[in-house]
Motif scaffolding. Structure first.
Motif, PDB file in Angstrom:
ATOM      1  N   ALA A 235      76.558  24.124  20.938  1.00  0.00           N
ATOM      2  CA  ALA A 235      76.385  23.887  19.505  1.00  0.00           C
ATOM      3  C   ALA A 235      77.110  24.922  18.657  1.00  0.00           C
ATOM      4  N   LEU A 236      77.135  26.190  19.107  1.00  0.00           N
ATOM      5  CA  LEU A 236      77.768  27.259  18.338  1.00  0.00           C
ATOM      6  C   LEU A 236      79.236  27.440  18.696  1.00  0.00           C
ATOM      7  N   GLY A 237      79.705  26.830  19.763  1.00  0.00           N
ATOM      8  CA  GLY A 237      81.110  26.889  20.126  1.00  0.00           C
ATOM      9  C   GLY A 237      81.574  28.228  20.677  1.00  0.00           C
ATOM     10  N   VAL A 238      80.709  28.916  21.432  1.00  0.00           N
ATOM     11  CA  VAL A 238      81.046  30.233  21.980  1.00  0.00           C
ATOM     12  C   VAL A 238      80.679  30.290  23.457  1.00  0.00           C
ATOM     13  N   ASN A 239      81.242  31.306  24.148  1.00  0.00           N
ATOM     14  CA  ASN A 239      80.769  31.636  25.493  1.00  0.00           C
ATOM     15  C   ASN A 239      79.450  32.390  25.370  1.00  0.00           C
ATOM     16  N   LEU A 240      78.535  32.116  26.279  1.00  0.00           N
ATOM     17  CA  LEU A 240      77.254  32.823  26.314  1.00  0.00           C
ATOM     18  C   LEU A 240      77.031  33.329  27.732  1.00  0.00           C
ATOM     19  N   TYR A 292      85.948  20.689  23.122  1.00  0.00           N
ATOM     20  CA  TYR A 292      84.610  20.160  23.276  1.00  0.00           C
ATOM     21  C   TYR A 292      84.299  19.247  22.104  1.00  0.00           C
ATOM     22  N   SER A 293      83.286  18.423  22.257  1.00  0.00           N
ATOM     23  CA  SER A 293      82.963  17.415  21.262  1.00  0.00           C
ATOM     24  C   SER A 293      82.533  18.050  19.951  1.00  0.00           C
ATOM     25  N   ALA A 294      82.907  17.384  18.838  1.00  0.00           N
ATOM     26  CA  ALA A 294      82.482  17.854  17.523  1.00  0.00           C
ATOM     27  C   ALA A 294      80.966  17.702  17.391  1.00  0.00           C
ATOM     28  N   ALA A 295      80.386  18.534  16.530  1.00  0.00           N
ATOM     29  CA  ALA A 295      78.942  18.485  16.329  1.00  0.00           C
ATOM     30  C   ALA A 295      78.517  17.122  15.788  1.00  0.00           C
ATOM     31  N   VAL A 296      77.397  16.626  16.287  1.00  0.00           N
ATOM     32  CA  VAL A 296      76.868  15.343  15.841  1.00  0.00           C
ATOM     33  C   VAL A 296      76.109  15.544  14.536  1.00  0.00           C
ATOM     34  N   PHE A 419      69.821  20.982  19.329  1.00  0.00           N
ATOM     35  CA  PHE A 419      70.303  21.355  20.653  1.00  0.00           C
ATOM     36  C   PHE A 419      69.852  20.322  21.684  1.00  0.00           C
ATOM     37  N   PRO A 420      70.765  19.457  22.162  1.00  0.00           N
ATOM     38  CA  PRO A 420      70.396  18.448  23.165  1.00  0.00           C
ATOM     39  C   PRO A 420      70.141  19.091  24.528  1.00  0.00           C
ATOM     40  N   GLN A 421      69.101  18.605  25.204  1.00  0.00           N
ATOM     41  CA  GLN A 421      68.765  19.115  26.527  1.00  0.00           C
ATOM     42  C   GLN A 421      68.404  17.961  27.456  1.00  0.00           C
ATOM     43  N   ILE A 422      68.908  18.023  28.678  1.00  0.00           N
ATOM     44  CA  ILE A 422      68.546  17.053  29.707  1.00  0.00           C
ATOM     45  C   ILE A 422      68.186  17.824  30.973  1.00  0.00           C
ATOM     46  N   VAL A 423      66.983  17.578  31.488  1.00  0.00           N
ATOM     47  CA  VAL A 423      66.536  18.186  32.741  1.00  0.00           C
ATOM     48  C   VAL A 423      66.186  17.056  33.698  1.00  0.00           C
ATOM     49  N   LEU A 424      66.795  17.102  34.883  1.00  0.00           N
ATOM     50  CA  LEU A 424      66.590  16.065  35.885  1.00  0.00           C
ATOM     51  C   LEU A 424      65.551  16.495  36.918  1.00  0.00           C
ATOM     52  N   SER A 425      65.222  15.568  37.778  1.00  0.00           N
ATOM     53  CA  SER A 425      64.268  15.847  38.844  1.00  0.00           C
ATOM     54  C   SER A 425      64.656  17.109  39.607  1.00  0.00           C
ATOM     55  N   GLY A 426      63.643  17.933  39.920  1.00  0.00           N
ATOM     56  CA  GLY A 426      63.905  19.207  40.579  1.00  0.00           C
ATOM     57  C   GLY A 426      64.407  20.272  39.645  1.00  0.00           C
ATOM     58  N   SER A 427      64.242  20.058  38.330  1.00  0.00           N
ATOM     59  CA  SER A 427      64.671  21.011  37.291  1.00  0.00           C
ATOM     60  C   SER A 427      66.177  21.236  37.309  1.00  0.00           C
TER      61      SER A 427
END
Length: 470
Positions: A235-240, A292-296, A419-427
């Motif tokens: 979202a902020l367009g930086v390395n973290l 990377y994709s533009a902010a929605v 901030f979009p988040q997706i967590v799958l089975s097994g975290s």
């Protein structure tokens, strides 16, 4: 509920090493360290005892620094040294570092080091806020360059509720430093939730990479470290570069290296007490390439969705102490809308391999989070129940077998910071971060979330006036 004496966001030591093979890129490395902790105390132990514990931790650190230097890697590492505190000077003064061992490690290995430690500053007795011992104690980040010089110092501004051994700085600081491979900013743990520190240092100073020491207590479904940190970097367009301490009893793990376009590498281990080194190549100036994709524009997107009418009933549920409104998904295919205050969340989905013993709900929260800190949230989320019992909705779930062939989640957010988040089975993380999927491989969700922050409704300090755990 986990209660421990270890502060979730402070009283630790981090080291970060920087070297570059080419100016356009550099190799980042993060080390998640299994910290050797002191016994519980709220007052300083004898100096010799504190120095001995610090030395044992730095012995481990020194080996990792030398390994990183041989591979020309940046490196980030966590250890505890509280309650040993030093007076850390301003970087602008002509100073021979008191923290001699860290300075020598940086100089001898031609690397940069960032450490999170305690800074002890004298105060005047006429100051009504001056502690009884005549010193303020600050949660502090320091940066040593490849010649061993102190080039940056940052006092953490937003203290988490358990950080009772530290004082609030009177003023916030926006700290950056330049390197041959981009401009860096630095802040600590709970500060990432703040606009006037985390967002402002990126947007006003145009930094390229953030150094982020943390002691993050992973909390599914919405505050697990890797999903949130990776979404923040995008979202902020930086390395973290995020280094968490490793302590399974406190659910502390999940360090990682994130770029705006991808999760480069992360570490998750709740089975052992072993540390782990991670490394990845990063662009020195990621803002120069819009790859990377533009902010929605979340509000515009969601307001174009007509609310789905139905006979479905909503019900209340708690998720990390926040009172969500949920509605249960009853069919394999459907459209749902659930609202709370000004936020309406819309979900369209289609499942395959639906398991009868797995239940999902669409949830919404629009309000002030009040426990261990105060900050205003707007959240839309699709969650798997922990069991088929309605009362477990919002509790952490570990696995899922139901797969979603199609899904689209949106919300009428009053903020652009979502901030979009997706967590799958097994975290596990999804291979791509997205809020809409058609034509992709079906995914077994634990969590699908849009985590919005309304900074304008926050208190001055996120740690002020905090509620306590019940």
């Amino acid at each position: 509920m986990i209660i421990s004496y270890f502060p979730k966001c402070g009283a630790v030591l981090a080291l970060f090493v920087l070297s570059a093979g080419a100016l356009d890129t550099f190799i980042a490395a993060v080390y998640e360290h299994a910290v050797m902790l002191p016994n519980r105390t709220e007052t300083p132990v004898p100096k010799d005892e504190a120095l001995l514990l610090m030395s044992r931790n730095i012995d481990v650190l020194e080996k990792a620094v030398k390994l990183a230097a041989r591979q020309v890697l940046p490196f980030l590492h966590w250890e505890t040294i509280y309650p040993y505190l030093q007076d850390i000077p301003d970087p602008e003064v002509n100073w021979i570092p008191l923290q001699e061992r860290l300075s020598c490690l940086a100089k001898d290995n031609s690397i940069y080091i960032v450490a999170n430690t305690g800074d002890k500053k004298p105060c005047n007795a006429s100051d009504p806020q001056c502690p009884p011992d005549g010193h303020y104690q600050y949660n502090t980040d320091v940066v040593f360059d490849s010649e061993g010089r102190l080039v940056a110092r940052y006092h953490k501004y937003n203290l988490f509720a358990p950080e009772i051994q530290f004082d609030f700085p009177k003023d916030s600081e926006l700290v950056t430093f330049d390197s041959p491979f981009g401009k860096f900013g630095i802040f600590t743990c709970f500060d990432i939730f703040s606009h006037d520190l985390a967002v402002m240092v990126v947007e006003e100073f145009q930094v390229d990479s953030i150094l982020y020491p943390t002691a993050w207590y992973n909390t599914l479904p919405l505050l697990s470290a890797v999903p949130f940190h990776s979404a923040w970097a995008r979202a902020l367009g930086v390395n973290l570069l995020a280094a968490n301490t490793h302590n399974t009893s406190m659910r502390m793990t999940r360090s990682g290296i994130y770029s705006p376009e991808a999760v480069k590498v992360y570490y998750y281990d709740m089975e052992t007490e072993s540390g782990q080194l991670m490394l990845s190549e990063l662009k020195s100036w990621p803002r120069r390439e819009a790859i990377y994709s533009a902010a929605v524009h979340w509000s515009a997107y969601a307001r174009g969705v007509k609310p789905f009418s139905s006979e479905r009933l909503s019900f209340p549920g708690m998720t990390y102490f926040d009172a969500f409104t949920f509605t249960k998904l009853k069919r394999n295919t459907g459209n749902y809308t659930v609202c709370q205050k000004d936020l309406c969340c819309h979900l369209t989905y289609k499942t395959s391999e639906k398991r009868t013993n797995e239940v999902y709900a669409l949830g919404v929260f629009d309000g002030l989070h009040m426990v261990e800190g105060q900050y205003y949230l707007q959240v839309c989320t699709l969650l798997k129940y922990q069991t088929t019992d309605l009362r477990t909705c919002g509790e952490p779930a570990g696995s899922a077998f139901t797969k979603f062939e199609e899904f689209s989640l949106s919300g009428t957010f009053g903020t652009s910071y979502v901030f979009p988040q997706i967590v799958l089975s097994g975290s596990q993380l999804a291979p791509e971060r997205h809020y809409e999927s058609r034509g992709r491989a079906p995914l077994p969700f634990l969590v699908l979330a849009l985590y919005g922050r309304m900074f304008e409704r926050d208190p001055l300090r996120l740690g002020q006036g905090t509620g306590q755990l019940p």
